[in-house]
Design a protein around this motif. Structure first.
Motif, PDB file in Angstrom:
ATOM      1  N   SER A 283      56.173  48.163  39.113  1.00 21.51           N
ATOM      2  CA  SER A 283      56.729  49.431  38.633  1.00 21.51           C
ATOM      3  C   SER A 283      57.470  50.107  39.766  1.00 21.51           C
TER       4      SER A 283
ATOM      5  N   GLU B 227      52.500  52.461  35.030  1.00 24.98           N
ATOM      6  CA  GLU B 227      51.115  52.926  35.179  1.00 24.98           C
ATOM      7  C   GLU B 227      50.693  53.696  33.936  1.00 24.98           C
TER       8      GLU B 227
ATOM      9  N   GLU C 278      43.117  52.098  35.424  1.00 26.22           N
ATOM     10  CA  GLU C 278      43.926  52.071  36.643  1.00 26.22           C
ATOM     11  C   GLU C 278      44.836  50.847  36.566  1.00 26.22           C
ATOM     12  N   VAL C 279      46.114  51.050  36.820  1.00 24.14           N
ATOM     13  CA  VAL C 279      47.044  49.918  36.799  1.00 24.14           C
ATOM     14  C   VAL C 279      47.418  49.565  38.239  1.00 24.14           C
TER      15      VAL C 279
END
Lengths: 552, 262
Positions: A276, A282, A301-302
């Protein structure tokens, strides 16, 4: 992978790339640059860490440029305005050295989209890629598809003018009908789904297309030239089925991968190969998990951007992150659900076949007995009472290789007012009606459209790389001379979405990152052409527009 | 950037005494610091004028506005005194560069640099301003000599600029789309001694447009100058605009400056 396999700069298991929070990419960060390779080589050579930073001046000189085509196009129609054939001959500048995707842009990403949104019985495309003395030219937001849209859509408006038809009516007459999918074009692609008359009618309504003549007359009373122009664009995104790109000569597969890991206390960490750099993965990816597994959004959580943490990824470009990377996450989540069903069945003393799942709640069909995914995750990590044949833990990974490209499409309509005294083009209105399939986060999608249109407007009005005729020196080497679009160059955008879900991925999504940049140059140049009554080339600088207005 | 000595004196005479042959005064640094960073210039010492209080500030007395050399564009743009006495000057200052440039850049630094596309030179010439230095006064028309060249001697320091208050004045600028410098800027002032029209951005240095001044002397209206052409030969021509386009824009901007004059 490219550095290891093709440049042999370092063994793959010794190479770690950490790239958190990169500010924007837009194509130029996809490529392998000589400086990156040289830095690694030099570090190995001297046995010390080496830091390399490019400043803005250096970036102007060395970062790949975009969009350098010279095209001759002919389109044939029958007497009623139906397209009979399209012939295109393009010369594409590669720059002085071949960059990573360079020759793919004017070929696979360009010629394959020359069908536009129309029924075209035959298309002939000839592309000659040539070396010059410029900075390498490679993919830039849209990559090939803005160029294709530009040619097709400028031709459609020109044809309409020559045949004394309204350009939107000419398009309407030639659109692929909404019930004709899957639709195979003469240039490889099989369009997945769409409703092109709907997006065009939506955009026309948004901008009050029918009221244009009255607005034009009002502008004329103030000595201004008003114009309106459309672009009905299509793009091939979600790049791409590995087999398809392999057959075209690509050296890599174009899948994505993901790991969805439940932590013992019920929160989730998603590891994604889709980096990202401002696209909000996210948020969107966390939404996927929150929606599917019922985990609160802020408990997800990404993780991305570190090759020692994340599974493999093939990159964020070609509007592919959600369609390909998101689908990998969904596949991993599906595996989680399958395993969780087995655990739930054991704990609730039922058969796994009888367990139903909805948003993280697992229940025995026909009863009120149920467990949440959080309870199941805890049981998986504290397996005191657990199925004998099942591995502990609740973490799954998945690879996803798409079945087809996705085909976002839509209509953008621009309305401009030109000051004939100065040549200044004032964009007075902008309507964007886009079909991105299903939408996960409308605000992020709208932001992507805004950003894409802004870049497209930049290309059409302001941006242009200029080299000195005799020395070859780059003249637009800083923002003093290279004009980026700024907020006060842009109108307020009207953005709406229609939805024909994509049939080729589990999310039904098509991708939205490039649409604005693909549609905008053609729509804006068509509006300027309409106002001036004559054609000029991009960028439509004040002087060029002024000169055209003098002889209009 | 090459290394250099740095000094920050508190007074004018101290500053003048501190600057040697290969040294430079530093005002707002909006042009000079990037030049140093790109290693296009090299100095032994920078004498920073930022702490000299007497170089800053705006006063109005009688029919004259006095602006200290180290007064920023933002200060001029927001000054109630300038807005009421010469509104066109406040308008000009409000449209120089961007907010960051206006907060750092100064009138003294701008005119000493004499960038051909800077805004201020047109105001000084049209309003018949006087440049005051540490040892003399120079009429604006004599001050701006040529491309990046002024009448300043080595080590001479601008202390302030005084502007006679005009009956009416207006400024219209066609900004370079990229840099927002003046591609063409025209300042028109109706003064006691007649109308003065000064053009910046179009030529190597600011110049007066005599035909327009004559036309406006007899008829101070936008239409009076619209049809008056400027000879394109000798005007700037670059990737942003040809000399012919600049010549045309002089007429358009002059007309708009007259329309805006107040």
């Amino acid at each position: 992978m490219i550095l290891s396999a093709f440049v042999a700069i370092a063994p793959e298991h010794k190479l770690r790339v950490i790239a958190p929070d990169v500010g924007g990419g837009f194509g130029s960060k996809i490529f392998v640059y000589a400086e990156e390779t040289t830095t690694i080589w030099a570090a190995k050579r001297v046995g010390r860490p080496i830091k390399w930073t490019a400043d803005r001046s250096e970036a102007f000189l060395t970062d790949a440029h975009g969009r350098d085509h010279a095209t001759h196009a002919e389109m044939a129609f029958d007497a009623d305005g139906h397209i009979l054939g399209f012939r295109v001959s393009t010369k594409a500048n590669m720059g002085a050295y071949l960059s990573t995707f360079a020759s793919a842009v004017p070929t696979y990403l360009y010629a394959t989209l020359l069908n536009g949104q129309y029924k075209m019985p035959c298309i002939y495309a000839e592309v000659m890629a040539g070396f010059t003395n410029t900075t390498p030219v490679d993919a830039y937001r849209g990559a090939g598809r803005p160029e294709a849209t530009y040619v097709v859509e400028r031709m459609m408006e020109r044809a309409a003018r020559d045949m004394n038809m309204d350009p939107t009516e000419l398009r309407m007459k030639n659109f692929i009908s909404p019930d004709a999918y899957p639709y195979e074009t003469p240039v490889i692609m099989t369009y997945d789904s769409g409703d092109y008359p709907l997006t065009m009618n939506t955009a026309k309504k948004m901008i009050d297309y029918d009221g244009f003549q009255a607005r034009k007359a009002e502008s004329a009373s103030r000595g201004k030239l008003r114009g309106i122009g459309s672009a009905a664009y299509i793009e091939a995104c979600g790049i791409a089925p590995s087999a398809a790109v392999g057959s075209l000569g690509a050296g890599v597969g174009l899948w994505e991968s993901a790991e969805v890991r439940f932590n013992p206390t019920g929160s989730v960490t998603v590891f994604t190969g889709s980096h990202s750099h401002g696209q909000g993965h996210e948020t969107t990816f966390a939404q996927l998990i929150a929606d599917k597994l019922g985990v609160p959004f802020d408990q997800v959580e990404v993780v991305h951007g570190d090759t020692t943490k994340v599974p493999f990824g093939m990159g964020t470009y070609g509007s592919r992150s959600l369609a390909v990377g998101g689908s990998a996450i969904v596949k991993a989540a599906d595996k989680i659900v399958e395993k969780a069903k087995k655990i739930a069945a054991h704990l609730m003393e039922a058969s796994a076949d009888d367990i139903e799942h909805s948003h993280g709640v697992f229940s025995i069909a026909g009863t009120d007995k149920q467990m949440t995914i959080g309870e199941i995750a805890f049981a998986a990590y504290v397996p005191h009472n657990y199925p004998e044949d099942l591995e502990p833990g609740l973490a799954e990974n998945a690879f996803y290789d798409p079945l087809n490209f996705t085909f976002p499409a839509g209509t953008h309509i621009a309305e401009v007012e030109i000051d004939p005294d100065t040549g200044i083009v004032d964009i007075v209105d902008w309507a964007a009606a886009d079909d991105f399939g299903n939408i996960i986060n409308p605000m992020i999608v709208e932001g992507q459209v805004h950003g894409g249109v802004a870049q497209g407007i930049g290309q059409a009005l302001l941006e242009g790389v200029v080299y000195d005729d005799t020395s070859g020196q780059l003249l637009t080497g800083s923002y003093m001379d290279y004009c980026m679009p700024r907020a006060d160059d842009l109108p307020s955008f009207k953005v709406e979405a229609t939805n024909t879900p994509c049939p080729s991925n589990p999310l039904g999504v098509k991708g939205c990152g490039e649409a604005g940049a693909i549609a905008a140059p053609a729509a804006l140049m068509n509006a300027i052409t309409d106002a001036l009554g004559k054609e000029i080339d991009m960028p439509a600088t004040p002087e060029k527009v002024w000169q055209a207005a003098q002889s209009a | 950037m090459y290394s250099f000595e740095y000094e920050r004196p508190k007074g004018i005479s101290e500053a003048v005494g501190a600057v040697g042959e290969d040294d430079k005064f530093l005002a707002g640094g909006q042009s000079f610091l990037p030049t140093l960073k790109l290693r296009l210039a090299q100095v032994d010492k920078l004498v920073d004028l930022g702490s000299i209080a007497e170089l800053k500030g705006i006063t109005v007395s009688g029919n004259e506005v006095s602006i200290g050399a180290m007064t920023t564009h933002a200060t001029v743009a927001s000054s109630a005194d300038v807005k009421s006495s010469i509104p066109a000057l406040a308008h000009l200052a409000a449209h120089i560069g961007d907010a960051q440039v206006r907060n750092r850049g100064t009138i003294g630094g701008s005119i000493a640099n004499n960038d051909p596309a800077a805004d201020y030179p047109s105001a000084l010439v049209a309003l018949g301003a006087t440049v005051h230095t540490n040892n003399r006064t120079i009429a604006a028309e004599d001050f701006f000599v040529d491309l990046f060249e002024t009448a300043l001697e080595e080590g001479e320091l601008i202390t302030k600029v005084t502007f006679p208050i005009a009956e009416k004045a207006g400024y219209a600028k066609f900004p370079n789309p990229a840099s927002r410098f003046a591609l063409v800027g025209v300042f028109v002032a109706k003064t006691a001694s007649g109308v003065r029209v000064a053009v910046t951005g179009a030529g190597p240095s600011v110049f007066r447009q005599g035909d327009m001044e004559a036309a406006l002397d007899s008829n101070f209206s936008p239409d009076a100058v619209k049809g008056i052409k400027t000879d394109a030969s000798g005007l700037n021509s670059d990737i942003h605009a040809s000399a012919e386009y600049r010549a045309h824009l002089i007429s358009v901007m002059a007309s708009r400056a007259v329309a805006a004059a107040s």
